[in-house]
Design an enzyme around this catalytic site. Sequence first.
Site, short mmCIF file in Angstrom:
data_model
loop_
_atom_site.label_atom_id
_atom_site.label_comp_id
_atom_site.label_asym_id
_atom_site.label_seq_id
_atom_site.Cartn_x
_atom_site.Cartn_y
_atom_site.Cartn_z
N LYS A 84 44.85 26.97 66.57
CA LYS A 84 44.69 27.97 67.62
C LYS A 84 43.67 27.49 68.66
O LYS A 84 42.66 26.87 68.31
CB LYS A 84 44.22 29.28 66.98
CG LYS A 84 44.14 30.48 67.92
CD LYS A 84 43.73 31.71 67.10
CE LYS A 84 43.61 32.95 67.96
NZ LYS A 84 43.19 34.12 67.13
N SER A 161 45.87 38.03 67.37
CA SER A 161 45.83 37.14 68.52
C SER A 161 46.33 35.73 68.24
O SER A 161 46.47 34.91 69.15
CB SER A 161 44.40 37.05 69.06
OG SER A 161 43.51 36.54 68.07
N SER A 185 43.99 39.26 63.17
CA SER A 185 44.61 38.29 64.07
C SER A 185 45.38 37.17 63.41
O SER A 185 46.15 36.47 64.07
CB SER A 185 43.55 37.68 65.00
OG SER A 185 43.14 38.62 65.96
#
Length: 487
Positions: A84, A161, A185
């Site tokens: 990420k 996210s 997330s």
Amino acid sequence: MNPVTSEARNSWSADDTILALRNHKLTVREHISDVLGRAERAQSLNAFINLLPDQALAAADKIDAAIAKREPLPPLAGLAIVVKDNINLAGFPNTGGTNALLTACPSNTAPSLEKLMVAGAVVIGKTNMHELAFGVTSTNLSPFAGPVRNPYAINMIPGGSSGGTAAAIASRVVTCGLGTDTGGSSRIPAALTGIAGYRPSVGDGGEQRRYHDDHGVLPISHTRDTVGPMGRSMAEVTLLDFIISGRPRAKPAQLHGVRLGIPPVLWTGLDKELEKTVLRAQHMLQEAGIELVKNDIPNLLELDSAVGLPIAVHEALTDIPAYLQGSRIKGVRLEDIFDGISSPDVKLVFGSIIDDTFGHEYNQVMAVRRPALQKLYADYFRQHRIDAILFPTTILPATPIDIVHGSGNVSINCGPPMDAFTAYTRNTAPGSDAGIPGLSIPVGKTADGLPVGIEIDGPLGSDERLLSLGLAMEKVLGCLPGPKPWV
């Protein structure tokens, strides 16, 4: 060397891939080239902010040379992973999906990622995400990012996210990778894209924290943030955790006699299609010998609602500048980040950070409210002799992408509009705020073909037990077939 078809490689687990590389079924360069090709073919999903082909192929060649010389190999040698884009990789931009950090290159690699790379994992790219990780849809409206799309239905959100990592895994670009988790997330996108997502113990920090990544991850909250492994199946999650934690790799538990708590508060207000799927899973687990204990957790949601937001909003005010300094990112201020935000939903939240809207509540939250939430969980586990709590990861499946707001309203069972952030984090946030470990695994799909996840949360520090339960439950519930046309 016998040629291995791309279709065959596509079905390999992380363990299969590592074994094939060691046994010379293909070279690491062939594996990495194949993965990079898949990433290019999946461009419409917007899963990546930056692909790193040159670095990945150079790493592959080094491992191939070591294999040719019959040198000892680290445990992950040659395995492609994604990361990420809020997790530091030294010398490469760590954008956080936002304009002000587009060229911000940290001097350090996050410790969790560094352990994977030392173990031989090859990073093929940094994945897209909800801007600054402040959201649950991964509809990033920054011009260089764009909304991440769900591989099972490209007009739908993948969750967030960590939506880019989830999309890259679900679409079979890679078998595993890293997300982060503050309030859900890693688990929310795992649930919405049919993969496994894990949030390790955080507790009050220090020895209670399973992973330590100080100044290695663009933060929201040091109290709530953690790196979260994500994988096509539980095997990948346990593999990554084994390397990051340095603890023995989890093995499947015996399910007979396991007691899972079923708090009604986390099983109400569900989307009807999702409810059918999770109730079917509940029945399958009972048939496998699990005892379901239906006792509620009194005032859980009410107490949690007074904890999470004040911590995240207040801590970001100091944690983000500390990260910029610790990562030696110069010339970027908190105000610059605010000015460069493109997503309206994130702009709204970040305004509260700049204004320190919850600063006056923070000390009471940390001294009184959060300890009360932690005690509520500890008492529940102890009084009812619960191994873990079982509940739907989210109360609804994926919803359409909102390219106007980034995260707007959703409707459940044709009911009144509800804030998407509140809806998707309803079940994941309480455990996050208490600092206990959580794990989401897929349990099936709705009639519309949208994945559904179920979660187990365990007592603080019970990570090995939780992962073992997840492995065993996955054997009962099965894994989802990959989404077309990506398989």
